[in-house]
Design an enzyme around this catalytic site. Structure first.
Site, PDB file in Angstrom:
ATOM      1  N   GLY A   1       4.299   0.927  -5.359  1.00 56.28           N
ATOM      2  CA  GLY A   1       4.750   2.061  -6.152  1.00 56.28           C
ATOM      3  C   GLY A   1       3.743   3.200  -6.192  1.00 56.28           C
ATOM      4  O   GLY A   1       2.539   2.944  -6.170  1.00 56.28           O
TER       5      GLY A   1
ATOM      6  N   GLY B   1       5.526   4.759  -3.769  1.00 60.91           N
ATOM      7  CA  GLY B   1       6.205   4.706  -2.483  1.00 60.91           C
ATOM      8  C   GLY B   1       5.685   5.617  -1.394  1.00 60.91           C
ATOM      9  O   GLY B   1       6.185   5.565  -0.265  1.00 60.91           O
TER      10      GLY B   1
ATOM     11  N   GLU C   1       6.356  -4.318  -5.344  1.00 60.14           N
ATOM     12  CA  GLU C   1       5.875  -3.580  -6.506  1.00 60.14           C
ATOM     13  C   GLU C   1       6.238  -4.375  -7.756  1.00 60.14           C
ATOM     14  O   GLU C   1       7.387  -4.804  -7.910  1.00 60.14           O
ATOM     15  CB  GLU C   1       6.494  -2.185  -6.555  1.00 60.14           C
TER      16      GLU C   1
ATOM     17  N   ASP D   1       5.110  -9.723  -8.547  1.00 59.02           N
ATOM     18  CA  ASP D   1       3.713  -9.650  -8.976  1.00 59.02           C
ATOM     19  C   ASP D   1       2.833  -9.994  -7.782  1.00 59.02           C
ATOM     20  O   ASP D   1       2.887 -11.103  -7.255  1.00 59.02           O
ATOM     21  CB  ASP D   1       3.479 -10.638 -10.126  1.00 59.02           C
TER      22      ASP D   1
ATOM     23  N   CYS E   1      -7.716   4.785  -5.800  1.00 56.32           N
ATOM     24  CA  CYS E   1      -7.857   6.229  -6.028  1.00 56.32           C
ATOM     25  C   CYS E   1      -8.914   6.440  -7.105  1.00 56.32           C
ATOM     26  O   CYS E   1      -8.701   7.138  -8.092  1.00 56.32           O
ATOM     27  CB  CYS E   1      -6.529   6.865  -6.435  1.00 56.32           C
TER      28      CYS E   1
END
Length: 472
Positions: A290, A292, A313, A339, A409
């Site tokens: 997610g 995507g 996801e 999961d 990130c």
């Protein structure tokens, strides 16, 4: 007859209703949503702007100003708080949050835009009258008149401690980051003052909108035909939109053949796809798919090789976003809600695995400026077991000779190298691959073998990637 009785009676001035300014009211509403509901501005603002346009209240210039007011205020919130604190006679925590939002919007107009001083003050006071009432509008007027007595540089000299006395606190005030974030970013970046100043300044710049042409469905050349389109810096599929470019106006984006995706995110997917592996190259996994973006690029790259992509996801609503992003992909794929630490697939199933793990998001503060104020150092402890668990599962899921990409990130060392180092100590039959040669032409990727991208160096989010081969 007394002097007072001889004075002519002056009738009281008639009450003047406050002037409603749709742009500033919308900006205020967005800031309140961010504060009250822990919403993200990039999710709150678009529907507010869309509704305003549909109601006929806004044109393109209005939308641009509202966007600047919201994001500019959020990026500089820490700096403005320090300045406002110097102009009020009470601690900021005793100022009602809606009042503080109006003051911050006013401070940004005074110190961060070219709006004339009188217009910035009067517009802010009118906003206060509409959303707070006349009484608190007088307080707003008094505070902003004090703020207006100096420019931003002058205020920073007054409210920021000298660099020589407290470097981290100086940078925190000047560049509007929490002190702990400044410290963490400086540790990750290394080097002296110039580098960290450039990084913090880059976090406060408005990021470009970057598109990705999904291979086999669109091309960068097609996207470059769009108005205000410029080629990406590093990814062959990236196209940047100049200021004011609207992704929704691009036909390939509307049709799902292209998408919005930071170039750093594209590079992570490309490096994993280009990593050398031993044996077949038929089954790929995106274990944290997610919303995507990477999954869509990986699916398109896999399709060109006849490979299958499984996009997993945990959150069902985010799995729905992944399915939407992959809709129309020419090759075989499947999207599931599962999961990643307790996967339904068998060990050793995949040839390539990507896990872009949940993290603090400190690498994307340009896009989500409010995240810097929302995150706390203790958040690292809550993410740590998830990150290590997902990497362990990814290494279980790849076959011998296959490759795992661990991505975040966030450049925080506790979320990047510390995670990889800890997990690989438990896994002797693994080796790190030098990821740098897989991104030819991209400079300053660090000492390797992992990769760290930076906003001030690469113009991307601060993405991190380690590539790991399972050897036995």
């Amino acid at each position: 007859m007394s002097e007072q009785s001889r004075r002519p009676h002056r009738p009281a001035k008639p009450y003047r209703r406050p002037q409603k300014d749709p742009v500033r009211i919308l900006a205020f509403d967005a800031l309140r949503a961010v504060d009250e509901r822990d919403a993200y501005a990039n999710l709150v603002l678009p529907p507010l702007l869309r509704k305003a346009r549909e109601n006929g209240d806004f044109d393109a210039r209005d939308a641009a100003l509202a966007t600047e007011l919201v994001y500019g205020t959020l990026r500089r919130q820490g700096t403005y708080d320090a300045i406002i604190a110097a102009c009020v006679d009470r601690p900021l925590r005793e100022v009602d949050p809606p009042v503080l939002d109006v003051l911050s919007l006013g401070a940004h107009q005074l110190l961060g835009t070219r709006i004339p001083t009188h217009a910035a003050v009067s517009a802010s006071v009118e906003l206060a009258r509409v959303v707070l009432g006349d009484g608190r509008a007088k307080f707003v007027n008094a505070v902003l008149r004090k703020v207006a007595r100096d420019d931003l540089d002058g205020w920073l000299e007054k409210v920021a401690p000298p660099y020589d006395e407290d470097p981290e606190d100086h940078l925190a005030v000047v560049h509007s980051h929490p002190r702990w974030v400044v410290s963490a970013l400086w540790d990750s970046l290394g080097g002296g003052r110039a580098g960290i100043e450039d990084l913090l300044a880059a976090d406060n710049e408005r990021p470009e909108v970057t598109l990705v042409a999904r291979p086999g469905r669109s091309t960068a050349e097609e996207l470059l035909n769009e108005e205000a389109a410029v080629a990406g810096r590093w990814s062959p599929y990236a196209v940047r939109l100049a200021e004011g470019g609207e992704p929704g106006a691009v036909e390939a984006v509307r049709e799902g053949r292209a998408g919005v995706q930071d170039e750093g995110s594209q590079l992570v997917a490309l490096a994993l796809a280009n990593a050398p592996i031993e044996g077949p190259d038929e089954k790929w996994l995106d274990g944290c798919a997610g919303p995507g973006g990477k999954a869509a690029l990986l699916a398109a790259l896999a399709a060109q090789r006849g490979a299958f992509l499984l996009a997993s996801e945990k959150q069902p609503h985010r799995a729905g976003l992944v399915a939407r992003a992959l809709d129309g992909n020419p090759g075989p794929y499947q999207v599931i809600a599962a999961d990643g630490t307790r996967p339904p697939w068998k060990p050793g199933t995949f040839d390539r695995v990507l896990v872009d793990v949940p993290c603090t998001g400190l690498g994307a503060l340009r896009r989500r400026p409010e995240a810097r104020w929302r995150r706390r150092p203790e958040d690292l402890d809550s993410f740590a077991p998830i990150q290590r668990g997902l990497l362990r599962t990814a290494l279980d899921s790849v076959r011998v000779g296959g490759v795992v990409g661990y991505a975040t990130c966030s450049p925080h060392l506790a979320e990047t190298r510390a995670v990889v180092s800890d997990v690989l100590k438990e896994r002797p039959h693994t080796e790190l691959i030098d990821a740098r040669p897989l991104l030819p032409g991209v400079p300053d990727l660090g000492e390797g073998p992992d990769i760290q991208l930076w906003p001030h160096i690469h113009g991307t989010d601060a993405m991190y990637l380690a590539l790991i081969r399972r050897t036995a």
